[in-house]
Design a protein around this motif. Structure first.
Motif, PDB file in Angstrom:
ATOM      1  N   GLU A  38      16.759 -25.793 -16.175  1.00  0.00           N
ATOM      2  CA  GLU A  38      16.411 -25.188 -14.889  1.00  0.00           C
ATOM      3  C   GLU A  38      14.912 -24.922 -14.838  1.00  0.00           C
ATOM      4  O   GLU A  38      14.321 -24.427 -15.799  1.00  0.00           O
ATOM      5  CB  GLU A  38      17.171 -23.871 -14.717  1.00  0.00           C
ATOM      6  N   ILE A  39      14.298 -25.285 -13.695  1.00  0.00           N
ATOM      7  CA  ILE A  39      12.851 -25.098 -13.539  1.00  0.00           C
ATOM      8  C   ILE A  39      12.535 -23.618 -13.420  1.00  0.00           C
ATOM      9  O   ILE A  39      13.062 -22.919 -12.558  1.00  0.00           O
ATOM     10  CB  ILE A  39      12.339 -25.867 -12.309  1.00  0.00           C
ATOM     11  N   ARG A  40      11.657 -23.138 -14.286  1.00  0.00           N
ATOM     12  CA  ARG A  40      11.272 -21.726 -14.302  1.00  0.00           C
ATOM     13  C   ARG A  40       9.863 -21.513 -13.749  1.00  0.00           C
ATOM     14  O   ARG A  40       9.496 -20.396 -13.414  1.00  0.00           O
ATOM     15  CB  ARG A  40      11.322 -21.185 -15.737  1.00  0.00           C
ATOM     16  N   GLY A  41       9.058 -22.565 -13.674  1.00  0.00           N
ATOM     17  CA  GLY A  41       7.704 -22.406 -13.166  1.00  0.00           C
ATOM     18  C   GLY A  41       6.928 -23.707 -13.208  1.00  0.00           C
ATOM     19  O   GLY A  41       7.287 -24.660 -13.913  1.00  0.00           O
ATOM     20  N   ILE A  42       5.850 -23.734 -12.417  1.00  0.00           N
ATOM     21  CA  ILE A  42       4.954 -24.886 -12.356  1.00  0.00           C
ATOM     22  C   ILE A  42       3.541 -24.406 -12.654  1.00  0.00           C
ATOM     23  O   ILE A  42       3.072 -23.421 -12.064  1.00  0.00           O
ATOM     24  CB  ILE A  42       4.975 -25.565 -10.970  1.00  0.00           C
ATOM     25  N   GLN A  43       2.887 -25.083 -13.570  1.00  0.00           N
ATOM     26  CA  GLN A  43       1.503 -24.762 -13.903  1.00  0.00           C
ATOM     27  C   GLN A  43       0.633 -26.005 -13.668  1.00  0.00           C
ATOM     28  O   GLN A  43       0.878 -27.053 -14.256  1.00  0.00           O
ATOM     29  CB  GLN A  43       1.382 -24.298 -15.357  1.00  0.00           C
ATOM     30  N   SER A  44      -0.369 -25.866 -12.791  1.00  0.00           N
ATOM     31  CA  SER A  44      -1.268 -26.997 -12.507  1.00  0.00           C
ATOM     32  C   SER A  44      -2.719 -26.674 -12.819  1.00  0.00           C
ATOM     33  O   SER A  44      -3.536 -27.591 -12.901  1.00  0.00           O
ATOM     34  CB  SER A  44      -1.146 -27.413 -11.034  1.00  0.00           C
ATOM     35  N   SER A  45      -3.040 -25.398 -12.971  1.00  0.00           N
ATOM     36  CA  SER A  45      -4.416 -25.010 -13.290  1.00  0.00           C
ATOM     37  C   SER A  45      -4.624 -25.075 -14.795  1.00  0.00           C
ATOM     38  O   SER A  45      -3.759 -24.641 -15.572  1.00  0.00           O
ATOM     39  CB  SER A  45      -4.704 -23.602 -12.778  1.00  0.00           C
ATOM     40  N   PHE A  54      11.172 -21.414 -28.170  1.00  0.00           N
ATOM     41  CA  PHE A  54      12.432 -22.103 -28.462  1.00  0.00           C
ATOM     42  C   PHE A  54      13.394 -22.159 -27.275  1.00  0.00           C
ATOM     43  O   PHE A  54      14.461 -22.748 -27.378  1.00  0.00           O
ATOM     44  CB  PHE A  54      13.160 -21.445 -29.659  1.00  0.00           C
ATOM     45  N   ILE A  55      13.045 -21.567 -26.158  1.00  0.00           N
ATOM     46  CA  ILE A  55      13.931 -21.577 -24.988  1.00  0.00           C
ATOM     47  C   ILE A  55      13.292 -22.337 -23.838  1.00  0.00           C
ATOM     48  O   ILE A  55      13.916 -23.219 -23.246  1.00  0.00           O
ATOM     49  CB  ILE A  55      14.285 -20.128 -24.552  1.00  0.00           C
ATOM     50  N   ASP A  56      12.067 -21.965 -23.556  1.00  0.00           N
ATOM     51  CA  ASP A  56      11.354 -22.657 -22.484  1.00  0.00           C
ATOM     52  C   ASP A  56      10.750 -23.964 -23.013  1.00  0.00           C
ATOM     53  O   ASP A  56      10.249 -24.015 -24.136  1.00  0.00           O
ATOM     54  CB  ASP A  56      10.248 -21.786 -21.909  1.00  0.00           C
ATOM     55  N   VAL A  57      10.765 -24.995 -22.170  1.00  0.00           N
ATOM     56  CA  VAL A  57      10.209 -26.308 -22.530  1.00  0.00           C
ATOM     57  C   VAL A  57       9.133 -26.676 -21.510  1.00  0.00           C
ATOM     58  O   VAL A  57       9.364 -26.578 -20.292  1.00  0.00           O
ATOM     59  CB  VAL A  57      11.299 -27.397 -22.548  1.00  0.00           C
ATOM     60  N   ALA A  58       7.972 -27.056 -22.010  1.00  0.00           N
ATOM     61  CA  ALA A  58       6.864 -27.468 -21.144  1.00  0.00           C
ATOM     62  C   ALA A  58       6.910 -28.995 -20.965  1.00  0.00           C
ATOM     63  O   ALA A  58       6.681 -29.742 -21.913  1.00  0.00           O
ATOM     64  CB  ALA A  58       5.534 -27.052 -21.743  1.00  0.00           C
ATOM     65  N   ASN A  59       7.234 -29.443 -19.755  1.00  0.00           N
ATOM     66  CA  ASN A  59       7.327 -30.865 -19.430  1.00  0.00           C
ATOM     67  C   ASN A  59       6.024 -31.305 -18.748  1.00  0.00           C
ATOM     68  O   ASN A  59       5.602 -30.718 -17.746  1.00  0.00           O
ATOM     69  CB  ASN A  59       8.509 -31.124 -18.503  1.00  0.00           C
ATOM     70  N   VAL A  60       5.406 -32.317 -19.290  1.00  0.00           N
ATOM     71  CA  VAL A  60       4.097 -32.759 -18.819  1.00  0.00           C
ATOM     72  C   VAL A  60       4.259 -33.882 -17.775  1.00  0.00           C
ATOM     73  O   VAL A  60       4.976 -34.856 -18.007  1.00  0.00           O
ATOM     74  CB  VAL A  60       3.233 -33.264 -19.986  1.00  0.00           C
ATOM     75  N   THR A  94       2.602 -35.303  -6.063  1.00  0.00           N
ATOM     76  CA  THR A  94       2.062 -34.237  -5.204  1.00  0.00           C
ATOM     77  C   THR A  94       2.904 -32.967  -5.265  1.00  0.00           C
ATOM     78  O   THR A  94       2.406 -31.877  -4.961  1.00  0.00           O
ATOM     79  CB  THR A  94       1.979 -34.726  -3.747  1.00  0.00           C
ATOM     80  N   ASP A  95       4.167 -33.106  -5.604  1.00  0.00           N
ATOM     81  CA  ASP A  95       5.066 -31.943  -5.705  1.00  0.00           C
ATOM     82  C   ASP A  95       5.818 -32.030  -7.026  1.00  0.00           C
ATOM     83  O   ASP A  95       6.862 -32.679  -7.111  1.00  0.00           O
ATOM     84  CB  ASP A  95       6.042 -31.931  -4.526  1.00  0.00           C
ATOM     85  N   PRO A  96       5.284 -31.390  -8.074  1.00  0.00           N
ATOM     86  CA  PRO A  96       5.916 -31.509  -9.387  1.00  0.00           C
ATOM     87  C   PRO A  96       7.367 -31.021  -9.418  1.00  0.00           C
ATOM     88  O   PRO A  96       8.201 -31.593 -10.125  1.00  0.00           O
ATOM     89  CB  PRO A  96       5.031 -30.634 -10.287  1.00  0.00           C
ATOM     90  N   ARG A  97       7.692 -30.005  -8.640  1.00  0.00           N
ATOM     91  CA  ARG A  97       9.057 -29.485  -8.645  1.00  0.00           C
ATOM     92  C   ARG A  97      10.038 -30.532  -8.093  1.00  0.00           C
ATOM     93  O   ARG A  97      11.067 -30.819  -8.712  1.00  0.00           O
ATOM     94  CB  ARG A  97       9.136 -28.203  -7.816  1.00  0.00           C
ATOM     95  N   SER A  98       9.711 -31.090  -6.926  1.00  0.00           N
ATOM     96  CA  SER A  98      10.592 -32.109  -6.347  1.00  0.00           C
ATOM     97  C   SER A  98      10.671 -33.334  -7.246  1.00  0.00           C
ATOM     98  O   SER A  98      11.747 -33.939  -7.407  1.00  0.00           O
ATOM     99  CB  SER A  98      10.084 -32.513  -4.962  1.00  0.00           C
ATOM    100  N   PHE A  99       9.539 -33.727  -7.802  1.00  0.00           N
ATOM    101  CA  PHE A  99       9.522 -34.882  -8.698  1.00  0.00           C
ATOM    102  C   PHE A  99      10.468 -34.659  -9.869  1.00  0.00           C
ATOM    103  O   PHE A  99      11.255 -35.542 -10.224  1.00  0.00           O
ATOM    104  CB  PHE A  99       8.103 -35.128  -9.197  1.00  0.00           C
ATOM    105  N   ARG A 100      10.412 -33.449 -10.452  1.00  0.00           N
ATOM    106  CA  ARG A 100      11.258 -33.150 -11.607  1.00  0.00           C
ATOM    107  C   ARG A 100      12.736 -33.076 -11.218  1.00  0.00           C
ATOM    108  O   ARG A 100      13.608 -33.584 -11.926  1.00  0.00           O
ATOM    109  CB  ARG A 100      10.817 -31.824 -12.226  1.00  0.00           C
ATOM    110  N   GLU A 101      13.003 -32.512 -10.081  1.00  0.00           N
ATOM    111  CA  GLU A 101      14.390 -32.343  -9.659  1.00  0.00           C
ATOM    112  C   GLU A 101      15.032 -33.672  -9.254  1.00  0.00           C
ATOM    113  O   GLU A 101      16.210 -33.907  -9.549  1.00  0.00           O
ATOM    114  CB  GLU A 101      14.461 -31.370  -8.483  1.00  0.00           C
ATOM    115  N   VAL A 102      14.275 -34.537  -8.592  1.00  0.00           N
ATOM    116  CA  VAL A 102      14.854 -35.776  -8.055  1.00  0.00           C
ATOM    117  C   VAL A 102      14.701 -36.944  -9.029  1.00  0.00           C
ATOM    118  O   VAL A 102      15.643 -37.713  -9.252  1.00  0.00           O
ATOM    119  CB  VAL A 102      14.211 -36.121  -6.702  1.00  0.00           C
TER     120      VAL A 102
END
Length: 310
Positions: A38-45, A54-60, A94-102
């Protein structure tokens, strides 16, 4: 020794926990933070960020332009003649959340985007003829070769107009399906005949070249005959003129000779008679000739002296 063991444990724990608790965001990346999918956040800066170890995973995800090579495929044009087209697409997330979800990742994105572009290409190619797809009209030159004259429509090259429409259609469909991307560019690398009809195409091209070659040979033969006939005509004219001039000069020379001879005859008739006699002697008298004439014959009068002796 009792204190050393806890210190070692703390150091090992720090080495293990710190990389899990912190992650770096590069200026060329999006980071999608997920927890159990499940997406917990987006970091672009850019910067150093924290997460639950060990729980959260950073997807590049890459912020830069990404390229997808579209598989080579055959597309029918408006005349139902197939062309093998090889193309590529450049897009940006342009939209990392939508890209990850779809789309989940770039591999899946490449397949889905390729399908969109292939569908758009098939539609646009099916409405155009081969010249518009290639982007130019073949023009026959005087030497039998060909060059391609670019086709311009409304101030835009035909190939560029084709790829622009494909890009717009594919980009609109990607937005409709919430891919979270922007398709920036579509380019055709190559458009050519399928291998199955290459032989037929080459045969037709060879026939066309043979027709052109025969036409050029016929033109050359015609020019050769024309120039040869012209040369022969000139030779005859020059020969006739030379004969005419030679005859005229010969006549003039004979006339002058006769005039000179007549003048000489008028000036000294006896000398002329003497000369004619000498010519007669040279023709009649020789070592094997026996001639009996009277002494008073005219032939001997110039051989006798004034007293009548030889």
């Amino acid at each position: 020794m009792k204190l050393l063991a806890p210190i070692v444990i703390l150091i090992v724990a720090a080495f293990v926990l710190i990389p899990q608790a912190f992650y770096k965001v590069d200026e060329t990346e999006h980071i999608v933070l997920t927890r159990f999918g499940e997406i917990r956040g987006i970091q672009s800066s850019p910067g150093l960020k924290m997460k639950v170890p060990f729980i959260d995973v950073a997807n590049v995800l890459d912020k830069r332009l990404l390229r997808v090579d579209v598989p080579r495929a055959g597309f029918p044009d408006i005349q139902s003649q197939f062309l093998d087209i090889d193309a590529y697409v450049r897009y940006r997330i342009t939209d990392p959340r939508s890209f990850r979800e779809v789309l989940s990742n770039e591999v899946t994105a490449g397949d889905r985007i390729s399908n969109l572009v292939v569908a758009a290409l098939r539609e646009e190619v099916g409405m155009r003829d081969r010249e518009e797809i290639i982007g130019g009209n073949p023009i026959d030159l005087a030497d039998g070769t060909q060059k391609v004259e670019p086709i311009v429509q409304n101030g835009v090259f035909a190939r560029e107009e084709l790829t622009r429409k494909v890009r717009d259609v594919a980009d609109a469909r990607a937005k409709e399906q919430a891919f979270g991307i922007s398709i920036v560019d579509v380019r055709i690398k190559r458009a050519e005949f399928p291998d199955s009809i290459v032989g037929t195409v080459f045969t037709r091209m060879r026939s066309e070249r043979e027709i052109q070659a025969n036409a050029l040979r016929a033109q050359g033969e015609e020019q050769y005959l024309t120039k040869t006939a012209d040369v022969d005509r000139r030779v005859e004219i020059i020969g006739a003129q030379a004969d005419e001039k030679a005859n005229r000069l010969r006549g003039e020379g004979e006339g002058q000779a006769i005039s000179i001879l007549a003048e000489a005859l008028e000036q000294d008739p006896e000398f002329f008679a003497f000369r004619r006699s000498l010519q007669a002697y040279s023709k009649i008298l020789n070592d094997s000739t026996t001639l009996v004439l009277p002494a008073d014959a005219d032939l001997f009068k110039f051989l006798l002296s004034s007293q009548g002796s030889k």
